[in-house]
Design a protein around this motif. Structure first.
Motif, PDB file in Angstrom:
ATOM      1  N   SER A 195       0.811  -1.204   0.000  1.00  0.00           N
ATOM      2  CA  SER A 195       0.000   0.000   0.000  1.00  0.00           C
ATOM      3  C   SER A 195       0.846   1.256   0.000  1.00  0.00           C
ATOM      4  O   SER A 195       0.437   2.280  -0.522  1.00  0.00           O
ATOM      5  CB  SER A 195      -0.927   0.007   1.210  1.00  0.00           C
ATOM      6  N   GLY A 196       2.040   1.177   0.555  1.00  0.00           N
ATOM      7  CA  GLY A 196       2.872   2.367   0.584  1.00  0.00           C
ATOM      8  C   GLY A 196       3.215   2.877  -0.793  1.00  0.00           C
ATOM      9  O   GLY A 196       3.439   4.048  -1.006  1.00  0.00           O
ATOM     10  N   ALA A 197       3.252   1.982  -1.778  1.00  0.00           N
ATOM     11  CA  ALA A 197       3.529   2.408  -3.147  1.00  0.00           C
ATOM     12  C   ALA A 197       2.257   2.675  -3.916  1.00  0.00           C
ATOM     13  O   ALA A 197       2.291   3.058  -5.057  1.00  0.00           O
ATOM     14  CB  ALA A 197       4.346   1.333  -3.866  1.00  0.00           C
ATOM     15  N   GLY A 198       1.098   2.458  -3.295  1.00  0.00           N
ATOM     16  CA  GLY A 198      -0.168   2.689  -3.975  1.00  0.00           C
ATOM     17  C   GLY A 198      -0.759   1.398  -4.474  1.00  0.00           C
ATOM     18  O   GLY A 198      -0.259   0.784  -5.409  1.00  0.00           O
ATOM     19  N   ALA A 199      -1.816   0.939  -3.837  1.00  0.00           N
ATOM     20  CA  ALA A 199      -2.400  -0.348  -4.209  1.00  0.00           C
ATOM     21  C   ALA A 199      -2.871  -0.356  -5.645  1.00  0.00           C
ATOM     22  O   ALA A 199      -2.810  -1.373  -6.324  1.00  0.00           O
ATOM     23  CB  ALA A 199      -3.568  -0.668  -3.274  1.00  0.00           C
ATOM     24  N   GLY A 200      -3.340   0.796  -6.120  1.00  0.00           N
ATOM     25  CA  GLY A 200      -3.843   0.844  -7.486  1.00  0.00           C
ATOM     26  C   GLY A 200      -2.772   0.616  -8.520  1.00  0.00           C
ATOM     27  O   GLY A 200      -3.065   0.373  -9.692  1.00  0.00           O
ATOM     28  N   SER A 201      -1.494   0.710  -8.141  1.00  0.00           N
ATOM     29  CA  SER A 201      -0.417   0.559  -9.108  1.00  0.00           C
ATOM     30  C   SER A 201       0.078  -0.877  -9.226  1.00  0.00           C
ATOM     31  O   SER A 201       0.968  -1.152 -10.016  1.00  0.00           O
ATOM     32  CB  SER A 201       0.754   1.453  -8.704  1.00  0.00           C
ATOM     33  N   TRP A 202      -0.478  -1.777  -8.449  1.00  0.00           N
ATOM     34  CA  TRP A 202       0.013  -3.149  -8.447  1.00  0.00           C
ATOM     35  C   TRP A 202      -0.786  -4.028  -9.409  1.00  0.00           C
ATOM     36  O   TRP A 202      -2.005  -3.949  -9.488  1.00  0.00           O
ATOM     37  CB  TRP A 202      -0.076  -3.754  -7.044  1.00  0.00           C
ATOM     38  N   LEU A 203      -0.040  -4.890 -10.142  1.00  0.00           N
ATOM     39  CA  LEU A 203      -0.664  -5.955 -10.915  1.00  0.00           C
ATOM     40  C   LEU A 203      -0.671  -7.199 -10.037  1.00  0.00           C
ATOM     41  O   LEU A 203       0.375  -7.613  -9.532  1.00  0.00           O
ATOM     42  CB  LEU A 203       0.128  -6.228 -12.197  1.00  0.00           C
ATOM     43  N   LEU A 204      -1.823  -7.786  -9.841  1.00  0.00           N
ATOM     44  CA  LEU A 204      -1.973  -8.951  -8.969  1.00  0.00           C
ATOM     45  C   LEU A 204      -2.359 -10.146  -9.819  1.00  0.00           C
ATOM     46  O   LEU A 204      -3.412 -10.146 -10.463  1.00  0.00           O
ATOM     47  CB  LEU A 204      -3.028  -8.682  -7.898  1.00  0.00           C
ATOM     48  N   THR A 205      -1.495 -11.156  -9.848  1.00  0.00           N
ATOM     49  CA  THR A 205      -1.702 -12.319 -10.709  1.00  0.00           C
ATOM     50  C   THR A 205      -1.508 -13.585  -9.889  1.00  0.00           C
ATOM     51  O   THR A 205      -0.514 -13.717  -9.160  1.00  0.00           O
ATOM     52  CB  THR A 205      -0.713 -12.317 -11.886  1.00  0.00           C
ATOM     53  N   TYR A 206      -2.424 -14.526 -10.027  1.00  0.00           N
ATOM     54  CA  TYR A 206      -2.381 -15.743  -9.215  1.00  0.00           C
ATOM     55  C   TYR A 206      -1.512 -16.811  -9.874  1.00  0.00           C
ATOM     56  O   TYR A 206      -1.550 -17.012 -11.088  1.00  0.00           O
ATOM     57  CB  TYR A 206      -3.790 -16.295  -9.012  1.00  0.00           C
ATOM     58  N   ASP A 207      -0.713 -17.478  -9.049  1.00  0.00           N
ATOM     59  CA  ASP A 207       0.135 -18.594  -9.474  1.00  0.00           C
ATOM     60  C   ASP A 207      -0.500 -19.873  -8.942  1.00  0.00           C
ATOM     61  O   ASP A 207      -0.342 -20.214  -7.766  1.00  0.00           O
ATOM     62  CB  ASP A 207       1.541 -18.412  -8.893  1.00  0.00           C
ATOM     63  N   PRO A 208      -1.239 -20.612  -9.781  1.00  0.00           N
ATOM     64  CA  PRO A 208      -1.950 -21.792  -9.277  1.00  0.00           C
ATOM     65  C   PRO A 208      -1.021 -22.914  -8.834  1.00  0.00           C
ATOM     66  O   PRO A 208      -1.374 -23.699  -7.963  1.00  0.00           O
ATOM     67  CB  PRO A 208      -2.813 -22.224 -10.476  1.00  0.00           C
ATOM     68  N   SER A 209       0.171 -23.011  -9.412  1.00  0.00           N
ATOM     69  CA  SER A 209       1.091 -24.090  -9.044  1.00  0.00           C
ATOM     70  C   SER A 209       1.597 -23.921  -7.616  1.00  0.00           C
ATOM     71  O   SER A 209       1.705 -24.888  -6.867  1.00  0.00           O
ATOM     72  CB  SER A 209       2.273 -24.140 -10.014  1.00  0.00           C
ATOM     73  N   ARG A 210       1.925 -22.689  -7.243  1.00  0.00           N
ATOM     74  CA  ARG A 210       2.496 -22.436  -5.917  1.00  0.00           C
ATOM     75  C   ARG A 210       1.471 -21.850  -4.956  1.00  0.00           C
ATOM     76  O   ARG A 210       1.806 -21.514  -3.821  1.00  0.00           O
ATOM     77  CB  ARG A 210       3.704 -21.502  -6.059  1.00  0.00           C
ATOM     78  N   GLN A 211       0.232 -21.693  -5.451  1.00  0.00           N
ATOM     79  CA  GLN A 211      -0.873 -21.200  -4.634  1.00  0.00           C
ATOM     80  C   GLN A 211      -0.494 -19.898  -3.933  1.00  0.00           C
ATOM     81  O   GLN A 211      -0.589 -19.754  -2.715  1.00  0.00           O
ATOM     82  CB  GLN A 211      -1.307 -22.266  -3.623  1.00  0.00           C
ATOM     83  N   ARG A 212      -0.078 -18.939  -4.731  1.00  0.00           N
ATOM     84  CA  ARG A 212       0.293 -17.636  -4.203  1.00  0.00           C
ATOM     85  C   ARG A 212      -0.052 -16.575  -5.242  1.00  0.00           C
ATOM     86  O   ARG A 212      -0.178 -16.864  -6.432  1.00  0.00           O
ATOM     87  CB  ARG A 212       1.788 -17.579  -3.873  1.00  0.00           C
ATOM     88  N   THR A 213      -0.194 -15.344  -4.784  1.00  0.00           N
ATOM     89  CA  THR A 213      -0.489 -14.227  -5.667  1.00  0.00           C
ATOM     90  C   THR A 213       0.768 -13.385  -5.852  1.00  0.00           C
ATOM     91  O   THR A 213       1.419 -13.006  -4.868  1.00  0.00           O
ATOM     92  CB  THR A 213      -1.622 -13.357  -5.093  1.00  0.00           C
ATOM     93  N   LEU A 214       1.114 -13.121  -7.095  1.00  0.00           N
ATOM     94  CA  LEU A 214       2.287 -12.310  -7.417  1.00  0.00           C
ATOM     95  C   LEU A 214       1.849 -10.854  -7.556  1.00  0.00           C
ATOM     96  O   LEU A 214       0.921 -10.544  -8.301  1.00  0.00           O
ATOM     97  CB  LEU A 214       2.915 -12.781  -8.728  1.00  0.00           C
ATOM     98  N   ALA A 215       2.500  -9.960  -6.817  1.00  0.00           N
ATOM     99  CA  ALA A 215       2.228  -8.527  -6.915  1.00  0.00           C
ATOM    100  C   ALA A 215       3.395  -7.855  -7.618  1.00  0.00           C
ATOM    101  O   ALA A 215       4.541  -7.952  -7.181  1.00  0.00           O
ATOM    102  CB  ALA A 215       2.030  -7.927  -5.517  1.00  0.00           C
ATOM    103  N   THR A 216       3.122  -7.186  -8.739  1.00  0.00           N
ATOM    104  CA  THR A 216       4.154  -6.519  -9.530  1.00  0.00           C
ATOM    105  C   THR A 216       3.847  -5.042  -9.570  1.00  0.00           C
ATOM    106  O   THR A 216       2.739  -4.645  -9.932  1.00  0.00           O
ATOM    107  CB  THR A 216       4.189  -7.074 -10.964  1.00  0.00           C
ATOM    108  N   ASN A 217       4.835  -4.210  -9.208  1.00  0.00           N
ATOM    109  CA  ASN A 217       4.592  -2.775  -9.074  1.00  0.00           C
ATOM    110  C   ASN A 217       5.294  -1.983 -10.163  1.00  0.00           C
ATOM    111  O   ASN A 217       6.432  -2.274 -10.515  1.00  0.00           O
ATOM    112  CB  ASN A 217       5.088  -2.300  -7.705  1.00  0.00           C
ATOM    113  N   HIS A 218       4.606  -0.994 -10.692  1.00  0.00           N
ATOM    114  CA  HIS A 218       5.226  -0.046 -11.619  1.00  0.00           C
ATOM    115  C   HIS A 218       4.936   1.391 -11.212  1.00  0.00           C
ATOM    116  O   HIS A 218       5.073   2.308 -11.997  1.00  0.00           O
ATOM    117  CB  HIS A 218       4.738  -0.283 -13.056  1.00  0.00           C
TER     118      HIS A 218
END
Length: 646
Positions: A495-518
């Motif tokens: 959130s410190g970098a702005g939640a709206g700026s994050w791409l959130l993509t699910y990794d079904p193999s590792r059962q985790r969500t990847l957050a990528t910030n720009h």
């Protein structure tokens, strides 16, 4: 660097560095590496700071250094002095034959002749220094002209090949059609290799592996400085690529161009982005497990802003579509099968929807759902293309999310005024229906958390500066009620970098969500040239707003960056604040009227004198500003930190 037989260590000399004032300078110190640690070698004499080239003279147990440059800006001017390292000190040689001045050249030891060989480089500016071979006898240079010589080039690679008993030359950073040659001490020979390393502006470095009787060469082929690293070997008259390496994560030139999706068929994330400066080039990475790998397919779709990238399970392909370039919206559709990009049969036959990045793939109906425009919602089918559906669209700015629990596509309002009900919209393929579900009244981004088995709401405190403690908390949907998650789930980093700026993509193999910030790439417009000024010097800052040439940027200073100064309130967003505090320094800087009119590229420059007072040493202060247009404040910059040092 070169090996010293006397000290049995590698010797490092020269090169370029950046000091605490952010100023470039050349180094004139000598260091040695004994296999375990670096130590500085104290010398009486020195060739002086420079970019240069040197090589081991195995016959005389010395190191030979020639030329280089001391120029810090173009046009660079080459030097033409010769220096010898004897294991204890540097001494300048006085040869009767002096080669042409040069920099960006190379030296190596020719075991066949027992002499150090020199080749290539530039003399002044981009002028080549010549294509003749030079060899050092121990007291003088022998310059050999030959009717057949390699093309003129900068930064050539030189290394001795024990099998050919000759020096191999590979073009470093000049575009030539015949990149690999050999020199036996008398004759140049062009080699027609089956494979050839790329010729790159950053150049290669090579040396001889005498144990394995081969040449090992390392370099970069990529405009992204973290990626494109390659290791090649030369043996049996040919080059072979043996390894690629890169940094920890990709970098992108523009925040509008960062896209990713999980490729379920190949169990990896696919990233597409832009590199360099306009006109941008497309770049591709894959995240395999926890390691990024740069991918180099034969064909890459041309660069575009805000396309949509998604995985299509029935075809087991990644699909790229839409977006826009300098000419307007695009209607291309590309597919990725894990090896190559190819145009989809429906490419060019679909509507050109610019800004299609706000779209989502519905895995339960196998449709891509685009953000509604003018009460029309478009759906895309892999076989039949686009289909428009007339439906009343939400009036708020929303973001898509898939609720895997209810198997529905939702549009969640991204921002609403405080204490205003925030209700998602539900899409069933025919119409949008407002849900009775009330979400927390804060700016944020929703995503489906497979770990919680429900929707989770991330905060976005950059819009409501001054209340970070409260808005760093996350909410999870429990039935029809949003509940505050425990502190162990707080997301200060996200959130410190702005939640709206994050791409959130699910990794079904590792059962985790990847957050990528720009976010930082998108919003940083103010940069310090001299983050550590001294008393009596100046603090220099650059400001850049490429889309706002001719407008005025006003700068302010402060000794604190919290809690910010309210500037205005935007409906559905919140209070916009200048990210520095009102202190006496702020008032002083405002009265000074620090402003600059941006040039035609949208760039500006500030030079702020620091009083020559030693009492200022240790003072940390901050700078931030606003961009003014015809309608008042159009943008607020990031804050930068500066500190006066001794």
């Amino acid at each position: 660097m070169a090996y010293c037989h006397v000290r049995k260590a590698v010797i490092l000399f020269g090169g370029e560095a950046i000091d605490l004032r952010n100023q470039h300078l050349y180094l004139d110190d000598t260091w040695e590496w004994d296999g375990n640690d670096w130590r500085r070698v104290n010398t009486v004499h020195t060739p002086g700071g420079r970019h240069t080239a040197m090589a081991t003279d195995a016959t005389r147990k010395q190191i030979v250094l020639f030329g280089g440059t001391r120029s810090l800006s173009f046009p660079f001017t080459g030097l033409q002095d010769t220096w010898i390292w004897d294991g204890a000190d540097w001494s300048q040689a006085q040869p009767s034959t002096v080669p042409v001045q040069r920099y960006s050249h190379s030296l190596t030891f020719n075991h066949r002749t027992g002499r150090v060989m020199m080749f290539g480089g530039a003399s002044v500016g981009f002028a080549f220094a010549g294509s003749e071979a030079h060899e050092w006898t121990g007291s003088d240079w022998i310059i050999t002209k030959h009717p057949t010589e390699p093309p003129l080039q900068y930064n050539p690679v030189l290394a001795f090949d024990p099998t050919l008993n000759a020096v191999v030359v590979h073009a470093g950073s000049a575009t030539v059609s015949d990149p690999t040659w050999t020199w036996d001490g008398k004759i140049w020979t062009k080699l027609n290799t089956k494979t050839s390393p790329p010729i790159v502006a950053r150049g290669w470095r090579a040396d001889t592996d005498l144990v394995r009787r081969q040449i090992v060469m390392v370099g970069f082929e990529d405009p992204d400085s973290q990626f494109g690293g390659q290791t090649w070997t030369f043996r049996n008259n040919d080059w072979a690529l043996i390894d690629r390496f890169g940094g920890e994560y990709p970098t992108f030139a523009s925040a509008l161009d960062l896209n990713n999706t999980h490729d379920d068929a190949r169990d990896e994330f696919v990233f597409l982005g832009a590199l360099g400066r306009t006109p941008y080039t497309t770049a591709m990475w894959a995240l395999r497990g926890d390691k990024f790998v740069r991918v180099h397919p034969k064909t890459l779709p041309a660069h575009r802003h805000q396309p949509v990238l998604f995985y299509h399970p029935p075809s087991q392909r990644v699909v790229l579509m839409g977006g826009y370039d300098s000419k307007g919206a695009l209607n291309e559709v590309w597919t990725w099968d894990g090896k190559n990009w190819a145009l989809h049969p429906l490419s060019g036959k679909t509507p050109a929807l610019a800004g299609l990045g706000n779209a989502i793939y519905d895995p339960f109906r196998n449709r891509l759902v685009a953000y509604p425009f003018a009460n029309t919602t478009w759906e895309w089918d892999y076989s039949n293309g686009w289909n428009p559906v007339a439906a009343t669209a939400p009036s708020e700015y929303c973001e898509f999310v898939i609720d895997h629990g209810s198997r529905r596509v939702l549009l969640v309002p991204f921002t609403t005024p405080k204490n205003t009900p925030r209700q998602p919209w539900v899409w069933d393929g025919r119409a949008w229906t407002k849900s009775p579900l009330i979400t927390p009244p804060l700016s944020g981004k929703a995503f489906y958390s497979h770990a919680h088995g429900t929707l989770v709401l991330l905060p976005s405190p950059q819009y409501i500066y001054g209340t970070r403690d409260y808005y760093d908390r996350c909410y999870a949907l429990d039935g029809n009620v949003w509940r505050l998650l425990p502190e162990s789930c707080e997301c200060k980093t996200l959130s410190g970098a702005g939640a709206g700026s994050w791409l959130l993509t699910y990794d079904p193999s590792r059962q985790r969500t990847l957050a990528t910030n720009h976010y930082t790439l998108a919003t940083h417009h103010l940069f310090p040239r001299t983050p550590y000024p001294r008393p009596g010097q100046s603090a220099e800052l650059d400001v850049t707003y490429p889309s706002s040439p001719g407008q005025t940027f006003w700068l302010a200073l402060s000794t604190a960056d919290w809690p910010g100064i309210p500037l205005r309130t935007i409906p559905y967003v919140g209070t916009v604040r200048l990210p520095i505090a009102r202190t006496p320094l702020f008032d002083l800087s405002v009265s000074a009227g620090l402003s600059v009119k941006l040039d035609r590229t949208g760039a500006g420059y500030f030079k702020i004198p620091i009083p020559p007072l030693t009492s200022l040493v240790g003072l940390e202060f901050y700078a931030a500003g606003v961009l003014l247009g015809t309608n008042g404040i159009e943008a607020v910059s990031n804050a930068v930190s500066l500190e006066v040092i001794k």
